[in-house]
Design a protein around this motif. Structure first.
Motif, short mmCIF file in Angstrom:
data_model
loop_
_atom_site.label_atom_id
_atom_site.label_comp_id
_atom_site.label_asym_id
_atom_site.label_seq_id
_atom_site.Cartn_x
_atom_site.Cartn_y
_atom_site.Cartn_z
N MET A 103 -32.75 21.91 44.92
CA MET A 103 -31.93 21.84 43.63
C MET A 103 -31.65 23.49 43.41
SD MET A 103 -36.50 20.62 42.84
CE MET A 103 -36.17 21.42 40.97
N TRP A 178 -29.19 27.66 40.57
CA TRP A 178 -29.15 26.45 40.46
C TRP A 178 -27.90 25.54 40.91
CZ3 TRP A 178 -33.95 25.20 39.55
CH2 TRP A 178 -35.15 26.36 38.90
N ASN A 185 -32.89 18.81 38.48
CA ASN A 185 -32.60 20.05 37.21
C ASN A 185 -32.64 19.48 35.36
OD1 ASN A 185 -33.42 21.54 38.72
ND2 ASN A 185 -31.14 21.75 40.23
N PRO A 193 -32.07 25.05 34.10
CA PRO A 193 -33.21 23.46 34.10
C PRO A 193 -34.68 23.76 32.73
CG PRO A 193 -32.65 24.12 36.08
CD PRO A 193 -32.77 25.31 35.54
#
Length: 386
Positions: A103, A178, A185, A193
């Motif tokens: 992630m 990210w 996300n 996100p």
């Protein structure tokens, strides 16, 4: 630990300025002057210091007043961290690769754990942020007046304000990065996100606060005392139960938003809007009642939280100010250095909410004569905030 360097994590690490292959060991120490930029050690020091002082305060409050709520909150938040974070950092190891993937990646700081995955300040930010939000709500007597659930909603709202001041700035200053195409996300709210904006900024602290108040806080308010063993098992249960809440509370978005980022984003935003609307009504009504001379005056004031909440906001404000030149030079949401920018206006709104929450605790009466529930000068001196 090369076998944990997935292609995605290695790519994120390279963009952040370190090598996944060279991030070594369970614990690693670095020269703070050699980090990616000067904001990293400033952030790290502010958060770690605050968490340590919050722990000291919690211990003193238990010893001097027999109130374990702060201590259970501190360790409950830490227990929650160690339940939630490892499967995110090592999805292949925990069998969550197909669902979570990689992630994000934290940048490396002065102290890191788990092969560069977990900076010390992330361990510290969970109990610090939880303490600030919970205690600001508690000082207004919202739990006593409106009960466990509405009190927890207000904690989620206040935590969201404090957290998003930090969350909207992190990617631009390379505190983390990210994965843009990870389905978990999506959708993004500028550089952040939307699931992070809602779940980690508002719903997890709401879940934690609900569990802490249900298992410990409401009993302490009623005059009950707990043994050490009782506090240990309740803290463990709080960490586990709060983790379950993180999966349950966002279910409307995660279930009904399957297959559509737009629908999922709308449902996440709707959950946050409902939580915020309820919290604003409850907090404003409670503050107004106290200002008007309500008879149920809160018997509790936490000077440490009042002071350190302002310290945190001042530090974050200064970091935002230093980031503004690059922010305003950004093109299509990316600075000249290639870093994504957050939403400045949303961060400003969160600054306002956080400041108002702190100011509210200074403007309501408290029962100073209550020796059991009111902080003493010795406690404040011990935590360095007198």
């Amino acid at each position: 630990m090369a076998d944990h360097c997935s292609d995605t994590f290695a790519e994120l690490a390279t963009r952040l300025g370190f090598s996944c292959q060279e991030a070594g060991g369970l614990v690693e120490f670095r020269n703070p002057a050699a980090l990616e930029n000067w904001t990293l050690p400033v952030l790290e020091f502010t958060i770690v210091l605050g968490a340590v002082l919050a722990l000291v305060y919690a211990i003193l409050r238990l010893r001097r007043h027999g109130d374990p709520t702060n201590l259970v909150l501190w360790f409950g938040a830490t227990a929650f961290l160690f339940v939630i974070e490892p499967p995110i950092y090592f999805p292949a190891t925990f069998g969550t690769e197909d669902y979570l993937g990689t992630m994000f990646a934290h940048n490396v700081f002065t102290v890191d754990f788990l092969w560069g995955r977990l900076p010390l300040y992330i361990v510290a930010i969970y109990p610090l942020m939880a303490t600030l939000a919970f205690e600001l709500v508690r000082m207004l007597g919202i739990f006593r007046r409106y009960g466990v659930l509405l009190g927890a909603v207000c904690v989620g709202f206040v935590h969201h304000a404090f957290y998003e001041v930090f969350d909207q700035l992190g990617p631009q200053l390379r505190w983390w990065e990210w994965t843009l195409d990870n389905k978990v996300n999506l959708p993004f709210f500028d550089s952040v996100p939307l699931p992070s904006v809602v779940v980690f900024a508002a719903l997890w602290p709401m879940s934690l606060a609900l569990c802490v108040q249900f298992f410990v806080g409401r009993h302490v308010d009623a005059g009950r005392r707990f043994s050490g063993l009782q506090l240990v098992w309740r803290t463990v249960v709080i960490g586990l139960t709060a983790s379950v809440g993180v999966f349950v509370l966002p279910l409307p978005a995660t279930v009904f938003g399957v297959g559509s980022d737009t629908v999922r984003g709308f449902l996440y935003a709707a959950e946050l809007a409902v939580l915020s609307a309820v919290a604003v009504v409850v907090m404003v009504r409670r503050w107004s009642a106290l200002r008007a001379g309500a008879s149920d005056v809160p018997p509790y004031r936490n000077r440490f939280v009042q002071v350190y909440a302002l310290v945190y906001l001042v530090v974050m404000g200064l970091l935002w100010i230093t980031a503004l030149p690059a922010f305003f030079d950004a093109v299509d949401g990316v600075t000249p250095n290639g870093d994504p920018i957050g939403n400045l206006w949303y961060a400003l709104a969160c600054f306002v909410v956080a400041i108002l929450a702190v100011v509210a605790t200074f403007t309501v009466p408290h029962k100073k004569s209550d020796a059991v529930s009111t902080d003493t000068d010795e406690e404040l001196a011990a935590t360095g905030t007198a």
